[in-house]
Design a protein around this motif. Structure first.
Motif, PDB file in Angstrom:
ATOM      1  N   UNK A   5       0.821  -1.218   0.000  1.00  0.00           N
ATOM      2  CA  UNK A   5       0.000   0.000   0.000  1.00  0.00           C
ATOM      3  C   UNK A   5       0.849   1.261   0.000  1.00  0.00           C
ATOM      4  N   UNK A   6       2.152   1.094  -0.040  1.00  0.00           N
ATOM      5  CA  UNK A   6       3.063   2.236  -0.084  1.00  0.00           C
ATOM      6  C   UNK A   6       3.837   2.178  -1.395  1.00  0.00           C
ATOM      7  N   UNK A   7       3.526   3.098  -2.328  1.00  0.00           N
ATOM      8  CA  UNK A   7       4.108   3.006  -3.664  1.00  0.00           C
ATOM      9  C   UNK A   7       3.949   4.342  -4.398  1.00  0.00           C
ATOM     10  N   UNK A   8       4.600   4.438  -5.550  1.00  0.00           N
ATOM     11  CA  UNK A   8       4.405   5.536  -6.493  1.00  0.00           C
ATOM     12  C   UNK A   8       3.875   4.928  -7.789  1.00  0.00           C
ATOM     13  N   UNK A   9       2.827   5.523  -8.316  1.00  0.00           N
ATOM     14  CA  UNK A   9       2.176   4.976  -9.514  1.00  0.00           C
ATOM     15  C   UNK A   9       2.197   5.992 -10.647  1.00  0.00           C
ATOM     16  N   UNK A  10       2.547   5.494 -11.833  1.00  0.00           N
ATOM     17  CA  UNK A  10       2.467   6.318 -13.042  1.00  0.00           C
ATOM     18  C   UNK A  10       1.906   5.464 -14.178  1.00  0.00           C
ATOM     19  N   UNK A  11       1.596   6.102 -15.286  1.00  0.00           N
ATOM     20  CA  UNK A  11       1.234   5.363 -16.496  1.00  0.00           C
ATOM     21  C   UNK A  11       2.240   5.709 -17.582  1.00  0.00           C
ATOM     22  N   UNK A  12       2.654   4.689 -18.332  1.00  0.00           N
ATOM     23  CA  UNK A  12       3.583   4.883 -19.450  1.00  0.00           C
ATOM     24  C   UNK A  12       2.953   4.288 -20.698  1.00  0.00           C
ATOM     25  N   UNK A  13       3.377   4.775 -21.828  1.00  0.00           N
ATOM     26  CA  UNK A  13       2.849   4.290 -23.101  1.00  0.00           C
ATOM     27  C   UNK A  13       3.597   3.041 -23.542  1.00  0.00           C
ATOM     28  N   UNK A  14       2.853   2.019 -23.944  1.00  0.00           N
ATOM     29  CA  UNK A  14       3.455   0.773 -24.418  1.00  0.00           C
ATOM     30  C   UNK A  14       2.942   0.455 -25.810  1.00  0.00           C
ATOM     31  N   UNK A  15       3.834   0.098 -26.692  1.00  0.00           N
ATOM     32  CA  UNK A  15       3.425  -0.388 -28.009  1.00  0.00           C
ATOM     33  C   UNK A  15       2.916  -1.823 -27.849  1.00  0.00           C
ATOM     34  N   UNK A  16       1.681  -2.053 -28.233  1.00  0.00           N
ATOM     35  CA  UNK A  16       1.049  -3.354 -28.002  1.00  0.00           C
ATOM     36  C   UNK A  16       1.685  -4.475 -28.809  1.00  0.00           C
ATOM     37  N   UNK A  17       2.480  -4.129 -29.812  1.00  0.00           N
ATOM     38  CA  UNK A  17       3.194  -5.165 -30.560  1.00  0.00           C
ATOM     39  C   UNK A  17       4.255  -5.853 -29.693  1.00  0.00           C
ATOM     40  N   UNK A  18       4.578  -5.282 -28.552  1.00  0.00           N
ATOM     41  CA  UNK A  18       5.524  -5.923 -27.636  1.00  0.00           C
ATOM     42  C   UNK A  18       4.930  -7.169 -26.995  1.00  0.00           C
ATOM     43  N   UNK A  19       3.585  -7.271 -26.972  1.00  0.00           N
ATOM     44  CA  UNK A  19       2.947  -8.420 -26.328  1.00  0.00           C
ATOM     45  C   UNK A  19       2.092  -9.233 -27.298  1.00  0.00           C
ATOM     46  N   UNK A  20       1.903  -8.737 -28.543  1.00  0.00           N
ATOM     47  CA  UNK A  20       1.046  -9.444 -29.492  1.00  0.00           C
ATOM     48  C   UNK A  20       1.607  -9.357 -30.902  1.00  0.00           C
ATOM     49  N   UNK A  21       1.495 -10.460 -31.620  1.00  0.00           N
ATOM     50  CA  UNK A  21       1.975 -10.493 -33.006  1.00  0.00           C
ATOM     51  C   UNK A  21       1.070  -9.661 -33.915  1.00  0.00           C
TER      52      UNK A  21
END
Length: 420
Positions: free
Chosen positions: A367-383
Motif C-alpha cells: 500500500x506504499x508506492x508511487x504509480x504512473x502510467x507509461x505508453x506501451x506499443x502493443x506489438x511488444x505483447x502481441x503479433x
C-alpha cells in the motif's frame, strides 16, 4: 421379447467389479432360448449388443432364478431384475414402457417355470448394428420452441448449444452432463452463473456471448475449470470487473470480453501464460495493468476503449515514509517467497498479499508506492494488433509501480534522457 434400453449390470458382491458397467450405448436386452446340438435349453436373459464383449458373453438364466422384480418406476421406462445366481442386478432404464412391461411379464413367467412352448421366445442372436443406438454427443438448439422442457438431455453429450432460447438461468439438467466439453449458451437472458458449472470437469469451451451477466464469480475461478477451460466468451454482457482470482484459469487460450462495461482488466492478467487470443474492444478501460507486459499473444483487440493519455511526469504518490510494520512484513513475505495462508494469517491480509504490486526493480510493495502510467506499443505483447483507435494507433497506457523514491528517480532519469 426384446427391449431397447440403457443397461447397468451391478454385482451385489462387489460393485467395483468389471461386471458393473454403465454403458454409453443403447443396449438390446432379450429373453430367448439357445439351441445347442439341436437340443432346446432353458430360457435365457441376455444383452445382445455387439459393442460390449463382456455383456455379450454374460447371459442369465431366469428360470427359478429371479429373486425379485423392481417395477415401481416401470411407467418411467425403468425396472430392475435381481438374480440369485450370479448375484447381480440387471438395471433397465430409458426403455419403451409397453415393451418393458411385456418383457417383464415374460421374465416373470420364465421364473415361475412356465412351459417354454407357451412363452413367446425366439433364438438368441446378436442385435443388428442398426438396432443399437449410438450415444448422442452433439445437440444444437437455436429456438425456444425446440428447447426440451420435459425430456432430459442425453448424458453422453459432449457439445451442447442452446442459443436464442430466452433462458434466464442455466438449466440444472445441463449441469449434470459430466462429459460436456463445449457449452454454448449465447444469445440468452442469463444474469448469473451457478457455481456448479465448475463441476463440469471436462468443459473446455464456454460461450456466454450476448447475455445479461454482470459478474464472473470467484467460485468458478476456484473450480475445476482451472484445469480444463481453454475458450471463454463473455462478450456483449454487462460485466464491470473480473475478480482477482480470474487469473487462476491458467489454461485459457482464447478470451473474449468485447462490449462489456469493464473499467479494468484482472490485476494479475500476466499469469494467463497460455493465453494467445484476447479481445476486450468497446469497454471502458482507462489503462492496462502492469502485469499486461508479461502476456505473449498472437492476436489482441482493444479497439474503442477510452484510454487516458499517459504522463510519467505526474506521479500518483502513495508512499508512506517511514514504512509501516505491516508494509515491511508484507514486502518481506512476497520478496522472500515466505509461505502463507488463511491458516496463518487473517483472510484480508492474504487477499492483500495476492494483489501485491511489483516495482520496476522487482521488489514488491503493498500500500506504499508511487504509480504512473507509461505508453506501451502493443506489438511488444502481441503479433497481430487491432488498431486501438480510428487514428491508427497501436499504443496504450500501462500502469507502473515504484517501491521507493530511488526507483522512481532512476526511471525518471532514463525517461528524460530517452526523450531528451
Amino acid at each position: 421379447p426384446r427391449v431397447n434400453c440403457s443397461l447397468l449390470v451391478v454385482s451385489r458382491w462387489d460393485s467395483s467389479l468389471a461386471l458393473s458397467l454403465r454403458l454409453n450405448i443403447r443396449e438390446v436386452l432379450k429373453l430367448g432360448v439357445f439351441y445347442m446340438a439341436r437340443k432346446q435349453v432353458l430360457p435365457w436373459l441376455a444383452p445382445l449388443s455387439h459393442v460390449s464383449a463382456l455383456l455379450l458373453l454374460t447371459k442369465y438364466q431366469p428360470s427359478d432364478n429371479v429373486e425379485r422384480l423392481f417395477t415401481r418406476f416401470v411407467e418411467e421406462g425403468k425396472a430392475t431384475v435381481r438374480l440369485r445366481e450370479p448375484a447381480v442386478d440387471v438395471c433397465v432404464s430409458k426403455a419403451d414402457v409397453s415393451n418393458l412391461k411385456n418383457f417383464l411379464s415374460a421374465v416373470r413367467l420364465a421364473h415361475q417355470g412356465a412351459d417354454i412352448g407357451t412363452l413367446p421366445l425366439s433364438p438368441l442372436v446378436p442385435a443388428k448394428t442398426s438396432e443399437v443406438e449410438k450415444p448422442k454427443t452433439k445437440m444444437i438448439i437455436t429456438s425456444r420452441r425446440d428447447y426440451p422442457l420435459t425430456k432430459s438431455f442425453p448424458y453422453s453429450l459432449e457439445h451442447l448449444q442452446a442459443s436464442y432460447c430466452k433462458l434466464a438461468r442455466i438449466d440444472t439438467r445441463v449441469l449434470c452432463l459430466k462429459k460436456l466439453r463445449k457449452l454454448d449458451l449465447s444469445h440468452n437472458h442469463i444474469k448469473q452463473l451457478p457455481a456448479t458449472i465448475g463441476d463440469l470437469v471436462c468443459l473446455q469451451e464456454l460461450n456466454l456471448h450476448n447475455n445479461h451477466l454482470e459478474s464472473f464469480s470467484v467460485a468458478l475461478c476456484n473450480s475445476t475449470l482451472q484445469k480444463s477451460l481453454q475458450f471463454l466468451d463473455l462478450s456483449q454482457n454487462k460485466i464491470k470487473a473480473l475478480p482477482i482470482q480470474f487469473c487462476q484459469l491458467r489454461e485459457l487460450v482464447n478470451l473474449k470480453l468485447d462490449d462489456n462495461e469493464l473499467i479494468r482488466l484482472p490485476f494479475k492478467v500476466g499469469q494467463l501464460s497460455h493465453l494467445r487470443f484476447l479481445s476486450a474492444a468497446r469497454n471502458k478501460l482507462p489503462f492496462l495493468p502492469s502485469d499486461f507486459r508479461k502476456l505473449s499473444l498472437e492476436n489482441l483487440d482493444l479497439f474503442g476503449n477510452p484510454f487516458e493519455q499517459s504522463n510519467p511526469l505526474v506521479p500518483n504518490i502513495q508512499l508512506k515514509i517511514p514504512l509501516t510494520l505491516l508494509e515491511c512484513a508484507a514486502r518481506a513475505t512476497v520478496n522472500y517467497r515466505i509461505p502463507y495462508g488463511c491458516h496463518l494469517l487473517p483472510s484480508h491480509l492474504c487477499e492483500d498479499l495476492q494483489v501485491a504490486k511489483t516495482c520496476q526493480c522487482g521488489s514488491a510493495c503493498l500500500s506504499s508506492f508511487i504509480q504512473i502510467t507509461v505508453t506501451m506499443n502493443l506489438h511488444h505483447v502481441a503479433h497481430t494488433v487491432v488498431l486501438v483507435d480510428n487514428m491508427g494507433g497501436t499504443e496504450a497506457p500501462v500502469i507502473c509501480y515504484f517501491c521507493s523514491l530511488d526507483c522512481y528517480s532512476q526511471f525518471l532519469d532514463r525517461y528524460l534522457q530517452s526523450n531528451g
